[in-house]
Design an enzyme around this catalytic site. Structure first.
Site, short mmCIF file in Angstrom:
data_model
loop_
_atom_site.label_atom_id
_atom_site.label_comp_id
_atom_site.label_asym_id
_atom_site.label_seq_id
_atom_site.Cartn_x
_atom_site.Cartn_y
_atom_site.Cartn_z
CG LEU A 12 -1.73 1.42 1.50
CD1 LEU A 12 -2.70 1.44 0.23
CD2 LEU A 12 -2.45 1.11 2.67
CB ALA A 58 0.79 -4.20 9.41
CE1 TYR A 123 -1.88 -8.99 9.83
CE2 TYR A 123 -3.81 -10.06 8.96
CZ TYR A 123 -3.00 -9.07 8.81
OH TYR A 123 -2.97 -7.89 8.24
CD1 TRP A 148 -8.67 -12.15 1.31
CD2 TRP A 148 -8.78 -13.29 -0.59
NE1 TRP A 148 -8.92 -13.06 1.66
CE2 TRP A 148 -9.35 -14.01 0.48
CE3 TRP A 148 -9.14 -13.62 -1.85
CZ2 TRP A 148 -10.04 -15.19 0.45
CZ3 TRP A 148 -9.67 -14.84 -1.87
CH2 TRP A 148 -10.29 -15.82 -1.01
#
Ligand SMILES: NC(=O)c1ccc[n+]([C@@H]2O[C@H](COP(=O)([O-])OP(=O)(O)OC[C@H]3O[C@@H](n4cnc5c(N)ncnc54)[C@H](OP(=O)(O)O)[C@@H]3O)[C@@H](O)[C@H]2O)c1
Length: 279
Positions: A12, A58, A123, A148
């Site tokens: 991202l 993350a 997670y 996904w």
């Protein structure tokens, strides 16, 4: 708008950096700022004084997290809390990216933002803890749940393309369903929501539903690689360390109503992504 990015080298993050060229932003990943270091986060965000922080960092290794529980919580929960506390102090808006893995996948329909999370994996639990801690730390928070995800970085699409070259047959799980999502659409949603003050939780995924098997099949159809034999298998046949939701599509109505815009249909976005790989 002055933007501070975490996880800038992630999938991202890379897409956001493309979009932010020519605007005022600071890109950080773990080399520049380890989000688990509370003092460093407070100092760096405090000094930059952003209008918004897009928190893409993350620890995303879903299977490894089953063993590295402390690390998953340290990055995904405490790291997120550090970012949220710094946002509160300087009054910045915050975007936190969460996941469909906060759900257990037993509802039998697409999840809305108001369905109750019940994460199955470490997670998923650590990301949900991040959601809650961020919400407690700051008011000006957008929590965007995606799923996904594929973009510039390691992901399912690239794994399939690589294995499709190396092997004659691939076994892919056919009893887990979700929403394959392009970072192009997620990044667009992030930047659009930041223009508003509609704080809250939103699902952000490409529309439509697929299994991992259906996703793989579409990848090979779109790239014209019909040589590899795809075999659908069950979750039981394809044992992985982390449990995953069986049915976790996300409903994006709220996002569409809030923005007057919605992400593309999943196979259209995928076709676009695969353009360089098409025969
Ligand atoms: N990928 C998916 O399928 C998916 C699905 C649903 C939700 N999400 C969420 O969407 C967001 C973006 O995902 P993505 O696929 O772009 O993730 P990604 O490619 O794994 O990028 C995450 C980035 O965060 C960095 N990072 C890890 N620990 C850090 C730390 N302590 N301090 C600062 N940076 C750190 C990672 O560095 P290293 O690579 O060195 O660890 C990586 O560059 C994440 O919040 C993820 O949980 C992803």
């Amino acid at each position: 708008m002055r933007i501070f990015l975490t996880g800038a080298n992630g999938q991202l993050g890379r897409e956001l950096q493309k979009r932010l060229q020519g605007t005022e932003y600071l890109a950080t990943d773990v080399q520049e700022l380890d989000i688990t270091d509370e003092a460093a986060v407070a100092t760096m965000i405090g000094q930059y004084r952003p209008d918004a922080v897009i928190h893409g960092a993350a620890w995303t290794q879903v299977d490894a997290a089953e063993e590295k529980v402390d690390l998953a919580y340290k990055v995904n929960a405490i790291g997120t809390q550090n970012i949220a506390m710094a946002c509160r102090v300087c009054g910045a808006k915050m975007v936190y990216i969460s996941t469909d893995y906060v759900f257990d996948g037993t509802l039998g329909r697409a999840y809305t933002e108001f369905d109750s999370p019940n994460p199955l994996s470490v997670y998923g639990k650590s990301k949900y803890a991040g959601e809650m801690l961020a919400r407690q730390a700051t008011d000006r928070l957008f929590t965007l749940r995606t799923a996904w995800l594929y973009g510039d970085g390691p992901n399912f699409v690239r794994t399939m393309l690589k294995l499709g070259q190396e092997r004659e047959e691939l076994q892919v799980v056919n009893d887990q369903h979700g929403c394959p999502t392009s970072t192009v659409d997620l990044a667009e949603a992030v930047l659009r929501i930041l223009e508003t003050n509609r704080y809250g939780t939103y699902n952000v995924v490409n529309s439509g539903v697929s299994s991992w098997y259906g996703f793989a099949k579409k990848i090979f159809e779109l790239t014209g690689n019909m040589k590899v034999k795809l075999t659908p298998v069950t979750t039981e046949q394809f044992v992985r360390p982390a449990p995953r939701p069986a049915y976790s599509p996300l409903d994006t109505r709220l996002l569409q109503l809030a923005l007057g815009w919605g992400p593309r249909v999943w196979d259209v976005a995928l076709s676009d992504y695969l353009q360089p790989y098409k025969n």
